[in-house]
Design a protein around this motif. Sequence first.
Motif: not given
Length: 263
Positions: A16, A47, A49, A51, A76, A127, A129, A155, A158, A168
């Motif tokens: 990202d 990453t 991230n 999610s 990840t 993370f 969402t 983080d 995002c 995030d």
Amino acid sequence: MKNFLNHIECFVFDLDGTIYCGDSLFEGVHEVFAELQNHKKKCVFLTNNSSKSGETYVEKLLNMGFSWVKREHIITSGDILIDYAHSQNFKHVVLVGNLDFTNQWKRNGFDIVAKKNTNVDAVIVGFDTDVTYKKLELATHYARKGIPLLATNEDVVCPMPQNEYIPDCGAITALIERASGKRATYFGKPQLSAVSYISKYLHLAPNQLCMVGDRLYTDIKMGEHGLTTILVLSGETKREDLTNSNTQPTLVCNSVHDICSML
């Protein structure tokens, strides 16, 4: 500047803000990986991230034209935290995470606890969402009892298309920390645990790795653990942010495409 990166065995790319933003691939990205392949350099993606699972990232990258990408190319923050949980023999966990994240833990043999007053080894925050008050309440309940509070990444936001940002893992975890009075342990970039995992995974020393990313406090801070770092200005960080930052990259590029001229 050409040949400056000759000693690097593997380039570790953030996703990202570095390779793409949302569903939009940055210009010149495929040329970079073709050039790295020509120079016989390894490449992986790292990453924070959580999610999305590694399998989901593979599907996304394949749809963006990365025909060579396999699960082994994706790391990840969830992978790093799961590895730690296995090392501690954790079995029962409370999760603050979306469905993809939750299924990843289930596939790795963990029991997901969804009620109070039962046996729990750790509170895991990703993370999320799809975060709900019910998830936050349950996580706070166990954290207040002294159950380890572990989070995938620090983080706070995002990046999204059109210069938008969404909360995030760091923001979600901060809420649980404040409500429980407990401090979380983080496992994604720039933690030493992330570097140790990557080095073990790739069988390479940190000084053989180059981290490429757009965030000073996660990607570029990895340099404190011995990695060469390249800051790309395609994401969160602007050139003027470097002036007052204690974290400085080895190199600065406008985008990943600039790496072609350094090989």
